[in-house]
Design a protein around this motif. Structure first.
Motif, PDB file in Angstrom:
ATOM      1  N   ARG A  48       1.137  -1.422  -0.191  1.00 42.17           N
ATOM      2  CA  ARG A  48       0.237  -0.102   0.231  1.00 42.17           C
ATOM      3  C   ARG A  48       0.640   1.208  -0.035  1.00 42.17           C
ATOM      4  O   ARG A  48       0.729   2.100  -0.645  1.00 42.17           O
ATOM      5  N   GLN A  49       1.816   1.369   0.896  1.00 42.84           N
ATOM      6  CA  GLN A  49       2.607   2.217   0.963  1.00 42.84           C
ATOM      7  C   GLN A  49       3.328   3.026  -0.758  1.00 42.84           C
ATOM      8  O   GLN A  49       3.046   3.718  -1.119  1.00 42.84           O
ATOM      9  N   GLN A  50       4.102   1.473  -1.618  1.00 41.18           N
ATOM     10  CA  GLN A  50       4.641   2.104  -2.320  1.00 41.18           C
ATOM     11  C   GLN A  50       3.864   2.570  -3.714  1.00 41.18           C
ATOM     12  O   GLN A  50       3.846   3.636  -4.218  1.00 41.18           O
ATOM     13  N   ILE A  51       2.090   1.978  -3.001  1.00 40.95           N
ATOM     14  CA  ILE A  51       0.689   2.563  -4.123  1.00 40.95           C
ATOM     15  C   ILE A  51       0.419   3.728  -4.356  1.00 40.95           C
ATOM     16  O   ILE A  51       0.595   5.269  -4.965  1.00 40.95           O
ATOM     17  N   ARG A  52       0.548   4.191  -2.647  1.00 39.53           N
ATOM     18  CA  ARG A  52       0.440   5.450  -2.151  1.00 39.53           C
ATOM     19  C   ARG A  52       1.146   6.864  -2.538  1.00 39.53           C
ATOM     20  O   ARG A  52       1.189   7.502  -2.570  1.00 39.53           O
ATOM     21  N   ALA A  53       2.725   5.971  -2.666  1.00 42.03           N
ATOM     22  CA  ALA A  53       3.781   7.069  -2.810  1.00 42.03           C
ATOM     23  C   ALA A  53       3.736   7.799  -4.189  1.00 42.03           C
ATOM     24  O   ALA A  53       4.303   8.790  -4.619  1.00 42.03           O
ATOM     25  N   MET A  54       3.150   7.112  -5.588  1.00 43.27           N
ATOM     26  CA  MET A  54       3.235   7.797  -7.001  1.00 43.27           C
ATOM     27  C   MET A  54       1.737   8.860  -7.302  1.00 43.27           C
ATOM     28  O   MET A  54       1.010   8.676  -7.671  1.00 43.27           O
ATOM     29  N   PHE A  55       0.850   9.551  -5.847  1.00 47.78           N
ATOM     30  CA  PHE A  55      -0.561   9.951  -6.052  1.00 47.78           C
ATOM     31  C   PHE A  55       0.269  10.992  -7.252  1.00 47.78           C
ATOM     32  O   PHE A  55       0.830  11.677  -6.868  1.00 47.78           O
ATOM     33  N   LEU A 187      -3.599  -9.662 -15.853  1.00 50.00           N
ATOM     34  CA  LEU A 187      -3.256  -9.065 -17.675  1.00 50.00           C
ATOM     35  C   LEU A 187      -3.523  -8.575 -17.824  1.00 50.00           C
ATOM     36  O   LEU A 187      -2.577  -7.448 -18.792  1.00 50.00           O
ATOM     37  N   LEU A 188      -4.350  -7.441 -17.437  1.00 53.51           N
ATOM     38  CA  LEU A 188      -4.727  -5.891 -17.808  1.00 53.51           C
ATOM     39  C   LEU A 188      -3.537  -4.977 -17.042  1.00 53.51           C
ATOM     40  O   LEU A 188      -2.913  -4.422 -18.191  1.00 53.51           O
ATOM     41  N   GLU A 189      -3.257  -4.789 -15.856  1.00 51.14           N
ATOM     42  CA  GLU A 189      -2.507  -3.948 -15.724  1.00 51.14           C
ATOM     43  C   GLU A 189      -1.587  -4.396 -15.932  1.00 51.14           C
ATOM     44  O   GLU A 189      -0.168  -3.666 -15.993  1.00 51.14           O
ATOM     45  N   GLY A 190      -0.453  -5.582 -16.424  1.00 49.23           N
ATOM     46  CA  GLY A 190       1.133  -6.061 -17.323  1.00 49.23           C
ATOM     47  C   GLY A 190       1.233  -6.219 -17.946  1.00 49.23           C
ATOM     48  O   GLY A 190       2.381  -6.615 -19.135  1.00 49.23           O
ATOM     49  N   LEU A 191      -0.057  -6.616 -18.940  1.00 51.19           N
ATOM     50  CA  LEU A 191       0.553  -6.984 -20.599  1.00 51.19           C
ATOM     51  C   LEU A 191      -0.892  -5.823 -21.200  1.00 51.19           C
ATOM     52  O   LEU A 191      -0.487  -5.355 -22.237  1.00 51.19           O
ATOM     53  N   PHE A 192      -1.800  -5.889 -20.498  1.00 51.03           N
ATOM     54  CA  PHE A 192      -3.197  -5.397 -22.127  1.00 51.03           C
ATOM     55  C   PHE A 192      -3.255  -4.251 -22.736  1.00 51.03           C
ATOM     56  O   PHE A 192      -3.583  -3.313 -23.634  1.00 51.03           O
ATOM     57  N   PHE A 193      -2.581  -3.366 -22.183  1.00 56.15           N
ATOM     58  CA  PHE A 193      -1.957  -2.133 -21.774  1.00 56.15           C
ATOM     59  C   PHE A 193      -0.837  -1.045 -22.830  1.00 56.15           C
ATOM     60  O   PHE A 193      -0.668  -0.290 -23.025  1.00 56.15           O
ATOM     61  N   THR A 214       4.147  11.445 -21.039  1.00 58.53           N
ATOM     62  CA  THR A 214       4.503  11.844 -19.360  1.00 58.53           C
ATOM     63  C   THR A 214       3.272  11.450 -18.570  1.00 58.53           C
ATOM     64  O   THR A 214       3.698  10.948 -17.880  1.00 58.53           O
ATOM     65  N   MET A 215       1.606  12.042 -19.074  1.00 59.93           N
ATOM     66  CA  MET A 215       0.519  11.227 -18.453  1.00 59.93           C
ATOM     67  C   MET A 215       1.090   9.858 -18.639  1.00 59.93           C
ATOM     68  O   MET A 215       0.423   9.141 -17.341  1.00 59.93           O
ATOM     69  N   VAL A 216       0.718   9.358 -19.769  1.00 60.53           N
ATOM     70  CA  VAL A 216       1.372   8.071 -19.667  1.00 60.53           C
ATOM     71  C   VAL A 216       1.997   7.007 -19.055  1.00 60.53           C
ATOM     72  O   VAL A 216       1.312   5.822 -18.495  1.00 60.53           O
ATOM     73  N   SER A 217       3.173   7.813 -19.389  1.00 56.24           N
ATOM     74  CA  SER A 217       4.087   7.271 -17.737  1.00 56.24           C
ATOM     75  C   SER A 217       4.034   7.314 -16.620  1.00 56.24           C
ATOM     76  O   SER A 217       4.438   5.985 -15.650  1.00 56.24           O
ATOM     77  N   TYR A 218       2.761   7.910 -16.188  1.00 54.43           N
ATOM     78  CA  TYR A 218       2.124   7.565 -14.636  1.00 54.43           C
ATOM     79  C   TYR A 218       1.611   6.683 -14.308  1.00 54.43           C
ATOM     80  O   TYR A 218       1.667   6.413 -13.640  1.00 54.43           O
ATOM     81  N   ILE A 219       0.715   6.728 -15.478  1.00 53.88           N
ATOM     82  CA  ILE A 219       0.043   5.604 -15.376  1.00 53.88           C
ATOM     83  C   ILE A 219       0.251   4.010 -15.137  1.00 53.88           C
ATOM     84  O   ILE A 219       0.038   3.279 -14.325  1.00 53.88           O
ATOM     85  N   ASN A 220       1.719   4.253 -16.660  1.00 59.30           N
ATOM     86  CA  ASN A 220       1.925   2.797 -16.634  1.00 59.30           C
ATOM     87  C   ASN A 220       3.035   2.476 -15.672  1.00 59.30           C
ATOM     88  O   ASN A 220       2.881   1.377 -15.064  1.00 59.30           O
ATOM     89  N   ARG A 221       3.598   3.681 -14.327  1.00 62.18           N
ATOM     90  CA  ARG A 221       3.743   3.368 -13.178  1.00 62.18           C
ATOM     91  C   ARG A 221       3.250   3.466 -12.289  1.00 62.18           C
ATOM     92  O   ARG A 221       3.227   2.253 -11.764  1.00 62.18           O
ATOM     93  N   LEU A 224       2.298  -1.272 -12.962  1.00 58.56           N
ATOM     94  CA  LEU A 224       3.330  -2.179 -12.591  1.00 58.56           C
ATOM     95  C   LEU A 224       3.060  -2.039 -10.627  1.00 58.56           C
ATOM     96  O   LEU A 224       3.069  -3.485 -10.786  1.00 58.56           O
ATOM     97  N   GLN A 225       2.628  -1.225 -10.470  1.00 57.57           N
ATOM     98  CA  GLN A 225       2.779  -0.974  -9.082  1.00 57.57           C
ATOM     99  C   GLN A 225       1.288  -2.181  -8.429  1.00 57.57           C
ATOM    100  O   GLN A 225       0.736  -3.300  -7.585  1.00 57.57           O
ATOM    101  N   HIS A 226       0.170  -1.332  -9.037  1.00 52.58           N
ATOM    102  CA  HIS A 226      -0.926  -2.557  -8.742  1.00 52.58           C
ATOM    103  C   HIS A 226      -1.421  -4.390  -9.737  1.00 52.58           C
ATOM    104  O   HIS A 226      -1.549  -4.998  -8.556  1.00 52.58           O
ATOM    105  N   GLY A 227       0.224  -4.696 -10.506  1.00 56.64           N
ATOM    106  CA  GLY A 227       0.373  -5.678 -10.949  1.00 56.64           C
ATOM    107  C   GLY A 227       0.851  -6.367  -9.921  1.00 56.64           C
ATOM    108  O   GLY A 227       0.520  -7.885  -9.683  1.00 56.64           O
ATOM    109  N   LYS A 228       1.975  -5.614  -9.352  1.00 58.98           N
ATOM    110  CA  LYS A 228       2.183  -6.445  -8.130  1.00 58.98           C
ATOM    111  C   LYS A 228       1.735  -6.601  -7.118  1.00 58.98           C
ATOM    112  O   LYS A 228       1.614  -7.572  -6.709  1.00 58.98           O
TER     113      LYS A 228
END
Length: 349
Positions: A48-55, A187-193, A214-221, A224-228
């Motif tokens: 949770r801390q890792q996900i929240r760090a990227m607000f 699959l959605l978080e790690g492949l489909f996008f 740049t916005m997409v890179s934040y979504i991508n990041r 990656l954390q959601h998938g993990k």
């Protein structure tokens, strides 16, 4: 122990007679009081801390130059831009709902919290696509892009199994359908996008639509954390339900990963054909590489032995990288973006 085919009910808010530390992720007992210092799975706190760090929020990203550049894109680039946004919106919208539905049936309050955080971020991702489109094109084209998930034959065929698995879980929530929904979430978080992400990064390396990239890179990041996180929760839930950990279920995962790879490659050839700078064979290899990576996170073996390394080396300049054991990008500096507001943004155009 709850049987894997037994219906799971929505969990009540508070049951003071139960312990604070959940006894299981699904079908267990817990009071509903969340003590992050006393968890059944302590590393869920780190997730949770890792996900929240990227607000972040979409309207902080400056799209001023993108607004000027979009009309100058080739017709093929504009068409792909709208189609890819349509795909991403189609996939990200349900992710908010599926995370909420998983939160509703888990008896582990730490998982509820993680899923609530994921749901919030997925909602912002969906908003970001509308924000981009409203910045660069007409309302008619914006709406057409969002209609693609219901009307484009290739996209609908690509998403058939997602619809099937997610709806099965929504209609009949059991441990089995929850586990399968989490597999499709990985699959959605790690492949489909990722073919869609690659399209935007390719534009950026040609100095086009850098704000959107740049916005997409934040979504991508985030993804990656959601998938993990979902992979870790999946593995913990599977360990708690060993009767579900069968050869048949493992083969179901492999078969759905293979099918999803085929569909993603077909989609990429449909939407990215003719885009300067995109090598479709390289893209297919990248999809297989991503599949291997996500299978490892689920604790399974790779299915594409020739694609253990990223064949699209150039993409690493546009997205933060992490491997299977640690989140490298927390040790790196984030890509910089310029914040905008009503006072310094589009009113200046």
């Amino acid at each position: 122990m709850t049987k894997t085919n037994e219906m799971l009910s929505r969990v009540t808010v508070l049951k003071p007679a139960n312990p604070n530390k959940a006894t299981a992720i699904f079908g267990g007992k817990a009071s509903g009081i969340l003590n992050w210092n006393d968890l059944k799975h302590p590393h869920f706190y780190t997730l949770r801390q890792q996900i929240r760090a990227m607000f972040w929020t979409a309207n902080e990203v400056d799209l001023t130059q993108d607004v000027k550049q979009f009309p100058k894109l080739t017709v093929r680039e504009q068409d792909a831009f709208l189609k890819v946004i349509g795909l991403l919106a189609t996939l990200d919208g349900p992710q908010t709902d599926i995370a909420s539905k998983l939160a509703a049936i888990t008896t582990d309050p730490s998982v509820k919290s993680i899923m609530a955080t994921i749901a919030d971020q997925e909602s912002e991702h969906n908003h970001s696509y509308a924000y981009v489109l409203s910045s660069v094109t007409t309302l008619v084209k914006q709406n057409a892009s969002f209609e693609m998930g219901r009307t484009d034959a290739v996209l609908m065929r690509r998403n058939e199994r997602i619809v099937e698995v997610y709806n099965a879980f929504a209609e009949t929530p059991t441990i089995e359908t929850a586990l399968k929904a989490m597999v499709y979430t990985t699959l959605l978080e790690g492949l489909f996008f990722y073919s869609g992400f690659a399209f935007f990064y390719n534009l950026a390396r040609n100095q086009k639509m850098v704000g959107t990239s740049t916005m997409v890179s934040y979504i991508n990041r985030d993804e990656l954390q959601h998938g993990k996180a979902v992979s870790d929760i999946f593995r913990a839930a599977l360990a708690e339900n060993p009767t579900q950990n069968t050869e048949a279920f493992t083969e179901w995962i492999y078969e759905n990963y293979r099918h999803s790879v085929e569909q993603e490659i077909e989609w990429s050839r449909y939407v990215l054909a003719g885009i300067d700078g995109i090598d479709l064979e390289e893209m297919a290899g990248y999809v297989k590489y991503r599949a291997n990576k996500m299978l490892r996170m689920l604790g399974l073996s790779e299915i594409y032995p020739d694609y253990t390394e990223n064949p699209m080396k150039w993409i690493r300049a546009y997205v933060d990288n992490f491997d299977d054991t640690k989140t490298d990008f927390f040790e790196q500096s984030s890509r910089q973006y310029v914040k905008t507001s009503d006072l310094n943004g589009f009113d200046d155009l």
